[in-house]
Scaffold this motif. Structure first.
Motif, PDB file in Angstrom:
ATOM      1  N   LYS A  47       0.847  -1.194   0.000  1.00 30.53           N
ATOM      2  CA  LYS A  47       0.000   0.000   0.000  1.00 30.53           C
ATOM      3  C   LYS A  47       0.883   1.244   0.000  1.00 30.53           C
ATOM      4  N   MET A  48       0.552   2.217  -0.860  1.00 29.99           N
ATOM      5  CA  MET A  48       1.297   3.467  -0.866  1.00 29.99           C
ATOM      6  C   MET A  48       0.884   4.285   0.351  1.00 29.99           C
ATOM      7  N   VAL A  49       1.879   4.602   1.176  1.00 33.45           N
ATOM      8  CA  VAL A  49       1.594   5.330   2.408  1.00 33.45           C
ATOM      9  C   VAL A  49       2.192   6.731   2.416  1.00 33.45           C
ATOM     10  N   GLY A  50       3.017   7.035   1.397  1.00 32.97           N
ATOM     11  CA  GLY A  50       3.609   8.360   1.311  1.00 32.97           C
ATOM     12  C   GLY A  50       4.283   8.574  -0.020  1.00 32.97           C
ATOM     13  N   THR A  51       4.579   9.834  -0.301  1.00 32.18           N
ATOM     14  CA  THR A  51       5.250  10.179  -1.557  1.00 32.18           C
ATOM     15  C   THR A  51       5.983  11.505  -1.395  1.00 32.18           C
ATOM     16  N   ALA A  52       6.970  11.702  -2.255  1.00 31.15           N
ATOM     17  CA  ALA A  52       7.709  12.962  -2.314  1.00 31.15           C
ATOM     18  C   ALA A  52       8.153  13.181  -3.748  1.00 31.15           C
ATOM     19  N   SER A  53       8.358  14.450  -4.106  1.00 31.46           N
ATOM     20  CA  SER A  53       8.876  14.782  -5.434  1.00 31.46           C
ATOM     21  C   SER A  53      10.163  15.563  -5.277  1.00 31.46           C
ATOM     22  N   ILE A  54      11.125  15.267  -6.154  1.00 26.19           N
ATOM     23  CA  ILE A  54      12.398  15.985  -6.157  1.00 26.19           C
ATOM     24  C   ILE A  54      12.495  16.758  -7.468  1.00 26.19           C
ATOM     25  N   GLN A  55      12.711  18.043  -7.360  1.00 23.19           N
ATOM     26  CA  GLN A  55      12.980  18.872  -8.536  1.00 23.19           C
ATOM     27  C   GLN A  55      14.494  18.973  -8.652  1.00 23.19           C
ATOM     28  N   LEU A  56      15.043  18.540  -9.779  1.00 24.50           N
ATOM     29  CA  LEU A  56      16.488  18.563  -9.985  1.00 24.50           C
ATOM     30  C   LEU A  56      16.898  19.857 -10.677  1.00 24.50           C
ATOM     31  N   PHE A  57      17.890  20.544 -10.118  1.00 24.60           N
ATOM     32  CA  PHE A  57      18.432  21.762 -10.721  1.00 24.60           C
ATOM     33  C   PHE A  57      19.727  21.460 -11.458  1.00 24.60           C
ATOM     34  N   THR A  58      20.579  20.648 -10.825  1.00 23.46           N
ATOM     35  CA  THR A  58      21.820  20.180 -11.436  1.00 23.46           C
ATOM     36  C   THR A  58      21.981  18.721 -11.020  1.00 23.46           C
ATOM     37  N   THR A  59      23.092  18.132 -11.386  1.00 22.43           N
ATOM     38  CA  THR A  59      23.351  16.748 -10.984  1.00 22.43           C
ATOM     39  C   THR A  59      23.377  16.607  -9.466  1.00 22.43           C
ATOM     40  N   SER A  60      23.843  17.646  -8.795  1.00 23.76           N
ATOM     41  CA  SER A  60      24.027  17.540  -7.349  1.00 23.76           C
ATOM     42  C   SER A  60      23.131  18.458  -6.521  1.00 23.76           C
TER      43      SER A  60
END
Length: 112
Positions: A47-60
């Motif tokens: 069951k999916m209990v959470g989520t997050a999104s990452i916005q990438l600006f550069t490799t690091s």
């Protein structure tokens, strides 16, 4: 045990993660931008209990756009596990020290 992994863009799981965010937060979803983000999902007993999104600006350099967790799982440190996974993800992409940042959300069901 909660398992964290990266969702495949535009998969059934990807849209389930976005729907979970729509349910638990006040933010509007921009599907054009979502496809450029890395979507993390937290699964417990299939069951999916959470989520997050990452916005990438550069490799690091990346920013956690939003973290949401079902209220009944907030005491299981799912937010922390999502953040740690995001940090490891950036560190694995980078040859330099990764930088991950975010801001505290307005609703009680979100973090970062």
């Amino acid at each position: 045990m909660v398992h964290i992994h990266i969702s495949t863009p535009y998969s059934k799981e990807f849209f389930e993660a976005i729907n979970l965010r729509k349910q638990l937060s006040d933010s509007k979803i921009n599907y054009q931008k979502e496809r450029r983000y890395v979507t993390l999902v937290a699964i417990h007993n299939h069951k999916m209990v959470g989520t997050a999104s990452i916005q990438l600006f550069t490799t690091s350099v990346g920013r956690i756009k939003e973290i949401v967790v079902l209220p009944e799982y907030t005491d299981k440190n799912v937010e922390v596990k999502l953040i740690r996974f995001a940090e490891k993800y950036l560190n694995n992409r980078s040859k330099t020290k990764a930088i991950l940042f975010g801001k505290k959300a307005k609703t009680s069901n979100t973090a970062a």
